[in-house]
Design a protein around this motif. Structure first.
Motif, mmCIF file in Angstrom:
data_model
loop_
_atom_site.group_PDB
_atom_site.id
_atom_site.type_symbol
_atom_site.label_atom_id
_atom_site.label_comp_id
_atom_site.label_asym_id
_atom_site.label_seq_id
_atom_site.Cartn_x
_atom_site.Cartn_y
_atom_site.Cartn_z
ATOM 1 N N ARG B 144 43.248 47.982 58.499
ATOM 2 C CA ARG B 144 41.950 48.131 57.819
ATOM 3 C C ARG B 144 42.046 47.984 56.301
ATOM 4 N N ALA B 145 43.135 48.491 55.719
ATOM 5 C CA ALA B 145 43.271 48.443 54.254
ATOM 6 C C ALA B 145 43.073 47.027 53.725
ATOM 7 N N ASN B 146 43.460 46.043 54.551
ATOM 8 C CA ASN B 146 43.463 44.659 54.072
ATOM 9 C C ASN B 146 42.084 44.022 53.992
ATOM 10 N N TYR B 147 41.121 44.561 54.737
ATOM 11 C CA TYR B 147 39.809 43.884 54.745
ATOM 12 C C TYR B 147 38.666 44.830 54.373
ATOM 13 N N MET B 148 38.983 45.805 53.539
ATOM 14 C CA MET B 148 37.892 46.621 52.999
ATOM 15 C C MET B 148 37.212 45.792 51.911
ATOM 16 N N SER B 149 36.093 46.288 51.433
ATOM 17 C CA SER B 149 35.350 45.462 50.468
ATOM 18 C C SER B 149 36.087 45.351 49.137
ATOM 19 N N MET B 150 36.973 46.308 48.861
ATOM 20 C CA MET B 150 37.697 46.287 47.592
ATOM 21 C C MET B 150 38.992 45.483 47.717
ATOM 22 N N PRO B 151 39.434 44.881 46.628
ATOM 23 C CA PRO B 151 40.621 44.026 46.710
ATOM 24 C C PRO B 151 41.932 44.810 46.722
ATOM 25 N N PHE B 152 43.005 44.083 46.876
ATOM 26 C CA PHE B 152 44.339 44.660 46.772
ATOM 27 C C PHE B 152 45.214 43.700 45.992
ATOM 28 N N LEU B 264 40.240 35.335 40.855
ATOM 29 C CA LEU B 264 40.607 34.594 39.657
ATOM 30 C C LEU B 264 39.871 35.128 38.436
ATOM 31 N N GLY B 265 40.371 34.778 37.276
ATOM 32 C CA GLY B 265 39.697 35.143 36.035
ATOM 33 C C GLY B 265 39.565 36.645 35.884
ATOM 34 N N ASP B 266 38.418 37.078 35.382
ATOM 35 C CA ASP B 266 38.207 38.504 35.138
ATOM 36 C C ASP B 266 38.196 39.318 36.431
ATOM 37 N N ASP B 267 37.967 38.662 37.558
ATOM 38 C CA ASP B 267 37.948 39.391 38.827
ATOM 39 C C ASP B 267 39.359 39.750 39.303
ATOM 40 N N ALA B 268 40.360 39.124 38.695
ATOM 41 C CA ALA B 268 41.738 39.317 39.153
ATOM 42 C C ALA B 268 42.356 40.553 38.519
#
Lengths: 364, 293
Positions: B144-152, B264-268
């Protein structure tokens, strides 16, 4: 916990082995000696691994050592010997008939009475004095010369326990550690400081990031290599860390600290600079400088060494098992209820004892 | 930071256009992948292996429900005069409490539950607000950790691979030397990794039975084994597969499969989501000296 204990034992073994080997001249620079720090696949100084800073040495120098940063062999023997005795005493079986009221008034490390509940098996504050480049140390702080924090600026007061004056009233009145928001003490830092247990860290490096996993409470310090500090006014947990490499050294600069994790009261203008230098296969020299012109008139700095931990860090799932917080709050409510009951009884007694009280007024 | 971000974006764009220009040069075909996916381009490598370092996230709704589903007013409903309506506890969220649709990530669509387990799953969904570990900010477990709405973020070197998740600050360390069975169960389990060509294969065991697969009540026992396969299809895309084996809960092993995308960019930049303090009112509010009304 077994892992932790094992880790501590191994770390102690490593430190002992280091102490036994011929120490190079005290005060030598990190670059001194024949050891050449390895580079990783990115060409950076390789700091990866699992490390511990568990030690009997503390941040601020006990006053009896004065301006002396090194410890004599006799002093080392005394400090380590006293600790070994504490561990042995703590490991001794407890008579099952003993009540909490019978527990010793002093069981070392500042614990007494019911607080002695921590048997030695549950803690690993280290068993040896910190050696830096082989030299046993009286404190982490090396500047000021007395090894102690400089005086606070006029008008600035040392943080006390006032923020916990309402302990037990609300979850937010408890410490961050009791709420499982971060470690006890200042484990994640920066400055990263050891405490009673769980003094393990894992360092992982990619091209643009250094991640430091702090055992308690699985906090991860993300250090952005080659980045600039944020300027949006936001203050993340553990501050905003950027880093760069200087020869064999990783330099990390942290600003934008949140108030919640103030370092000895400093946060707003706090800047911590850390330098990580691999000085041996199982040693990282950790040097730190703390500046906050609104808290202290001068910076303070110090150093210690991380040593390799054997094995991996086990998951410290704090919140998931935090029955204590619920227990503390429930206990406080039970106390409230008992106090209210007592006050009610006292009031009833007073009413009963009072002569010629008008009757029936309450019923109207 | 801005400058760096631009450089990263520029680099990525350059790499992407390169891969478009040279599809025939693809050294690793995603032969086993069930969907048409772009061929591999210039993938960065470290220590001889594909370099997964970076910030990643899915673009699916698997954390709501790993099975195929249409949008629905709420996961927890109660009977209405005409059709079911959102349960009281969710009502105030309005459209925000509703569930976005998804194609699902379970191969074959349905999880092959044992009959008793299916009944439990359905009951879980009816009570997800009280039971979903995510609601209490508990560690999420794998997968589950891998596909929550928040990134890793993956921090990888020639010898180390660390997964750091934004949600609850969860972490996983991939062990490339198998230490044997986990000493004790944990929320995130023990991850043992090996390379199968350019695919990272991670076997996860030693997880406790408290975690779920999603908010819809899909669950597992403490004997679950997860075998993950991580494959970089190109510089910015991962094909992620997880095979779930848990005879106590399922009639046979089953697989989930999905794509993950590089931020990418600021989202990274991985943010912090220390949600523990966000659930204190929910978990301890009734224990305040003066509970809120």
């Amino acid at each position: 916990m077994n892992t932790n204990k094992f880790t501590a034992l191994m770390a102690a073994a490593v430190i002992s082995a280091l102490a036994a080997s011929a120490a190079p001249a005290a005060g030598a620079s990190p670059a001194a000696g024949a050891y050449k720090a390895p580079l990783n696949a990115y060409g950076q100084p390789d700091l990866e691994g699992t490390w511990t800073n568990a030690t009997l040495t503390v941040l601020e120098r006990p006053k009896e050592y004065g301006n002396r940063k090194g410890m004599t062999d006799e002093e080392v023997k005394k400090v380590e010997g006293e600790d070994a005795k504490l561990v042995a005493d703590g490991n001794a079986p407890t008579d099952p008939k003993v009540k909490t009221t019978d527990l010793p008034h002093d069981c070392g490390r500042g614990f007494s009475g019911a607080g002695c509940g921590y048997n030695s098996a549950w803690i690993d504050p280290g068993t040896t004095v910190m050696r830096v480049n082989g030299e046993p140390r009286t404190s982490f702080i090396t500047d000021p010369a007395d090894g102690r924090l400089p005086p606070y600026k006029a008008g600035v007061t040392a943080p006390g326990m006032e923020q916990y004056a309402h302990r037990g009233e609300n979850p937010e009145n408890m410490t961050l550690a009791e709420r499982c928001l971060t470690s006890f003490g200042y484990s994640a830092g920066p400055v990263m400081l050891p405490l009673l247990y769980n003094n393990n860290y894992e360092i992982a490096q990619s091209k643009d990031t250094v991640a430091i996993v702090v055992e308690m409470v699985h906090d991860v310090r993300m250090i952005h290599i080659g980045a600039k500090h944020r300027t949006d006014g936001e203050r993340p947990w553990m501050g905003d860390s950027i880093g760069w490499y200087e020869g064999p050294t990783l330099v990390v600069e942290t600003t934008n600290f949140p108030r919640a994790t103030a370092l000895r009261g400093a946060w707003k203008d706090l800047k911590v600079t850390e330098r990580f230098t691999r000085v041996g296969a199982h040693r990282i020299l950790y040097q730190f400088k703390v500046e906050d012109p609104s808290t202290w008139d001068r910076p303070w700095s110090g150093e210690y060494e991380f040593t390799s931990s054997k094995g991996r860090i086990f998951e410290y799932a704090c919140h998931e098992g935090n029955y204590a917080l619920e227990g503390i709050l429930s206990g406080a409510r039970a106390d409230d209820a008992a106090a209210a009951e007592k006050a009610k009884a006292a009031a009833a007694n007073k009413t009963a004892a009072a002569p010629a009280a008008p009757s029936g007024t309450k019923k109207q | 930071m801005k400058v760096l971000a631009l450089v990263t974006v520029a680099g990525s764009v350059a790499a992407m256009s390169m891969s478009h220009a040279q599809p025939a040069a693809a050294p690793h075909k995603a032969a086993a992948a069930p969907h048409k996916e772009s061929a591999a381009g210039a993938i960065d490598r470290v220590g001889g292996h594909p370099n997964f370092s970076g910030v990643w996230s899915v673009m699916n709704t698997a954390n709501w429900n790993v099975e195929p589903h249409l949008a629905v007013a709420a996961l927890e409903l109660r009977p209405g005069p005409v059709v079911p309506v959102p349960a009281k506890a969710i009502l105030a969220l309005g459209a925000v409490g509703s569930v976005p649709a998804g194609m699902g990530v379970v191969e074959g669509g349905k999880i092959p539950y044992q009959p008793d387990a299916l009944a439990k799953k359905q009951d879980n969904q009816k009570h997800y607000l009280e039971r979903d570990p995510e609601v209490k900010c508990d560690l999420p477990g794998v997968p589950r950790a891998n596909y929550m709405s928040m990134p890793f973020q993956i921090v990888q070197s020639a010898k180390t691979m660390l997964f750091s998740y934004e949600y609850d600050g969860a972490v996983r360390d991939i062990l490339f030397n198998d230490p044997g069975p986990a000493p004790i169960d944990s929320w995130m389990g023990q991850s043992v990794g090996k390379w199968d060509g350019d695919t990272l294969v991670v076997t996860v065991t030693g997880q406790n039975d408290n975690t779920w697969f999603d908010r819809a009540g899909n669950f597992h026992s403490g004997d679950m084994k997860v075998v993950e396969r991580w494959t970089l299809l190109n510089e910015n895309t991962i094909r992620y597969e997880a095979e779930i084996t848990d005879p106590a809960t399922f009639t046979r092993p089953w697989k989930m499969s999905m794509l993950m995308y590089r931020r990418l960019g600021d989202d990274a930049r991985l943010q912090q989501f220390k949600c523990v303090e966000f659930v204190e009112e929910l978990m301890y509010g009734d224990l305040r000296k003066e509970p809120l009304k």
